[in-house]
Design an enzyme around this catalytic site. Sequence first.
Site, PDB file in Angstrom:
ATOM      1  N   HIS A 184       0.875  -1.177   0.000  1.00 16.66           N
ATOM      2  CA  HIS A 184       0.000   0.000   0.000  1.00 16.66           C
ATOM      3  C   HIS A 184       0.908   1.221   0.000  1.00 16.66           C
ATOM      4  CE1 HIS A 184      -2.972   2.960   1.041  1.00 16.66           C
ATOM      5  NE2 HIS A 184      -3.934   2.053   0.914  1.00 16.66           N
ATOM      6  N   GLU A 225      -6.877   5.775   1.166  1.00 15.25           N
ATOM      7  CA  GLU A 225      -6.997   6.302  -0.188  1.00 15.25           C
ATOM      8  C   GLU A 225      -8.029   7.418  -0.252  1.00 15.25           C
ATOM      9  OE1 GLU A 225      -7.413   2.622  -2.014  1.00 15.25           O
ATOM     10  OE2 GLU A 225      -5.435   2.881  -2.881  1.00 15.25           O
ATOM     11  N   ARG A 278      -6.866  10.886  -0.875  1.00 18.80           N
ATOM     12  CA  ARG A 278      -6.554  11.283  -2.252  1.00 18.80           C
ATOM     13  C   ARG A 278      -7.841  11.464  -3.054  1.00 18.80           C
ATOM     14  NH1 ARG A 278      -2.935   6.584  -3.574  1.00 18.80           N
ATOM     15  NH2 ARG A 278      -3.543   5.868  -1.489  1.00 18.80           N
ATOM     16  N   ARG A 280      -2.659   0.796  -6.572  1.00 21.60           N
ATOM     17  CA  ARG A 280      -1.749   0.802  -5.423  1.00 21.60           C
ATOM     18  C   ARG A 280      -0.344   0.342  -5.802  1.00 21.60           C
ATOM     19  NH1 ARG A 280      -5.892  -1.674  -0.907  1.00 21.60           N
ATOM     20  NH2 ARG A 280      -6.945   0.309  -0.515  1.00 21.60           N
ATOM     21  N   HIS A 300       0.461  -4.845   2.559  1.00 27.20           N
ATOM     22  CA  HIS A 300      -0.926  -4.548   2.922  1.00 27.20           C
ATOM     23  C   HIS A 300      -1.870  -5.723   2.715  1.00 27.20           C
ATOM     24  CE1 HIS A 300      -4.381  -2.268   3.827  1.00 27.20           C
ATOM     25  NE2 HIS A 300      -4.861  -2.256   2.611  1.00 27.20           N
ATOM     26  N   HIS A 301      -1.779  -6.351   1.574  1.00 28.93           N
ATOM     27  CA  HIS A 301      -2.767  -7.392   1.270  1.00 28.93           C
ATOM     28  C   HIS A 301      -2.083  -8.509   0.503  1.00 28.93           C
ATOM     29  CE1 HIS A 301      -7.074  -8.525   0.696  1.00 28.93           C
ATOM     30  NE2 HIS A 301      -6.567  -9.197  -0.315  1.00 28.93           N
ATOM     31  N   ARG A 341      -5.039  -5.708  -5.774  1.00 27.64           N
ATOM     32  CA  ARG A 341      -6.415  -5.437  -5.342  1.00 27.64           C
ATOM     33  C   ARG A 341      -6.684  -3.936  -5.383  1.00 27.64           C
ATOM     34  NH1 ARG A 341      -8.563  -3.745  -0.822  1.00 27.64           N
ATOM     35  NH2 ARG A 341      -6.805  -4.126   0.576  1.00 27.64           N
TER      36      ARG A 341
END
Length: 611
Positions: free
Chosen positions: A403, A416, A419, A440, A544-545, A584
């Site tokens: 991220h 996010e 932004r 990302r 992050h993921h 993602r």
Amino acid sequence: MKKTKISGFVSLILVVALMFAVVFGVKNISTPAPAAPAGGAAIEGAVDGTYTATAKGFGGDITADVTIAGGAIADVQVMGPNETEGLGSVAVEKLPGAVLAAQSLNVDMISGATVSSTAILAALDDCLAQAGIDSSKLTGVVSEAAEKTEETLDVDVVVVGAGGAGMTAAIEAKQDGKNVVILEKMPYVGGNTTKASGGMNAAGTKMQQAQADATEDEAEREALLDSTVENYITDTMAGGHDINDPELVRTMAENSSDAVDWLESIGAPLPVVAPTGGTVHYYLHEPEDGSAVGEFLVQFYTQKLDEMGIEVLLDTEATELISEEGKVTGVKAESPTAHLTVNAASVILATGGFGANFDMLASFDPALADAVTTNTPAATGDGIVMAQEIGADTVDMEYIQLHPTVFQENGFLVSERLRSNGAILVNSEGNRFTNDLATRDAVSQAELKQPGAYAYIVYDSKYAEEKLYQKYVTNGLTVSADTLEDLAAEMGLEGEAVENFTATVEKWNAVCNGEAEDEFGRNNGLVTLDQAPYTAIKIAPGVHHTMGGLKINTAAEVLDADGNAIPGLFAAGEVTGGVHGGNRIGGNAVADIVVFGRISAQSACAYADAQ
Ligand code: ADP
């Protein structure tokens, strides 16, 4: 979140002290603890002092103060004046004493007060982290006398993991009338879902239609009406570099509208719609009060579990799937007091990803061995490992998302949404360097190429009152100033970088006012930065993921290497792979957990009925 490695820590814990506290009505929350925890040694890394943290309880803020003295937890105070009398108030009264006595957060939540208990434990966890203590390593007071008992539980459906996917699945299964239990290895529920900072993506919803009808902004109206199921599929596939499983993506997209309606029907509406990063469309559905969707859902779900009488066994770590003649028939687990066998018609794995398992991350990308992670320490890939042991297949394991906006000191994720609301990314030379709302992975890669491999997210005060923004201030992430020049100084910019910075913001405002094209092609979140005070947060990419995981089909059945469903085994959420492909897009984690959480339960219930 500090980088943490944990492994089966709960198996050592016996919370005899809690039983003592509860049985004998120990109420005094400021009883001094021994100078060091039972066992003699001071807690590793502990720095003496008093630490304070706040978390959102059921009725408002809960504040915790923890005093560390002589390397031990010496005093625990919890203030939660607005918690429900007789429920949350009991947690406020009892948990401090239990934690103090156990020298650990591995204490039982107060039944019927999981929201308050979760908030108290989260605030205490924060205090301990400030004191340099990794709470997952606190094994509590170990009684030599007590031995674990053998226990057996028979249910229709067992859900492993009480994050967003697990709690969704449990509620859906209970709605179907099933006898369901959730096993959760941590002393609190929520998992990574608690940290989901944006909203939930969905397409073709009545909320999008209502917002399109209400807005006077023609461009917004068009974008909202264009946020269709087909475009959602296209955007998700494009964001995932087209390696996503198209069938899973279609299933998520087609069921997303129904999923937000379902949330509304059970009492958790997401009526506010916003643009999704990496797309030009409006799929993000958010809570009305501007709070982050993860916290909102976890709070709501915990209360709902209580209300529906769904049992969550905390501190209970699933260790093994029980498989007989190719069929999964239950789970083995370890609690502080028992070796547990849960016999079930169906098992749903909802154990999340492996973004906090650094060995596993490094096995796919050695550069990540020392990365910062936004994940909870519980995200260690347990479900993937357990299912692999009985022949389950995995997919896309090497796709690990960084991220782009992570505060490096503590892994705190900056949403996010900032932004989408106009914030820009600026490097240490005072310049923008990318389409700040690209996917990302693209933004993260662009950041890594900047001097020092970091950037600042810069915004003004238009949204400063929103809860999400306030959290960054209360957690010490921000620097602010009344002028851009002063903000540049706060950010540590010097000389030419200061001039660049003011010129950068001027240029950005011109783009937002339609006077110029954006040099990086950004075409959403075009909101001027012109309302003092101005704020910046220093950020860099963090793990992050984990996009990969167990291979499932559209019915959320776990597949083996031949593509056959493993009877009795279902999975949903970050433990699975295929939905997000190589990357993602923001808002799709929550879409994934709600849509596939429900589907996994529907399939698990149908399978249980057929047994
Ligand atoms: P998702 O977003 O897919 O719901 P989360 O990270 O939010 O994933 O939740 C996963 C949950 O599963 C966490 O609460 C985590 O503590 C729990 N969990 C992980 N491994 C185990 C395990 N072996 N046994 C029980 N619970 C587990």
